[in-house]
Design a protein around this motif. Structure first.
Motif: not given
Length: 95
Positions: A42-47, A77-81, A83-88, A90-95
């Motif tokens: 899953l590739l996510l862009a910052d926009d 999951l590949i996210v930009p620096d 990212s949308h708050a929706l993904w926050a 999930l990203i926090a859980a993966m760090e």
């Protein structure tokens, strides 16, 4: 490898019907519903735009669940620096 991925993507997008041993499918988030794959990327862009809804993102959260459960074995999951708050969460859980 990058060239092979580019070629596979191009063939998939233009509807190449030749059988391949490991087909690569490129699709948007909504197109993943009802599908499965051994590995998903899953590739996510910052926009990225996920609609006007705010937290707790009821529609976006359901879409996130669908997208993240398509992998049988491995999900990347590949996210930009930024990212949308929706993904926050999930990203926090993966760090």
């Amino acid at each position: 490898m990058a060239e092979e991925l580019r070629r596979a993507r191009d063939e998939t997008l233009v509807g190449d019907t030749r059988p391949r041993p490991r087909p690569v499918q490129v699709m948007n988030l909504h197109q993943t519903k009802g599908r499965e794959a051994d590995t998903t990327i899953l590739l996510l862009a910052d926009d990225e735009y996920y609609g006007p809804e705010g937290e707790p993102f009821p529609h976006g959260s359901r879409l996130l669940y669908v997208v993240m459960t398509r992998a049988r074995r491995t999900a990347h999951l590949i996210v930009p620096d930024r990212s949308h708050a929706l993904w926050a969460p999930l990203i926090a859980a993966m760090e």
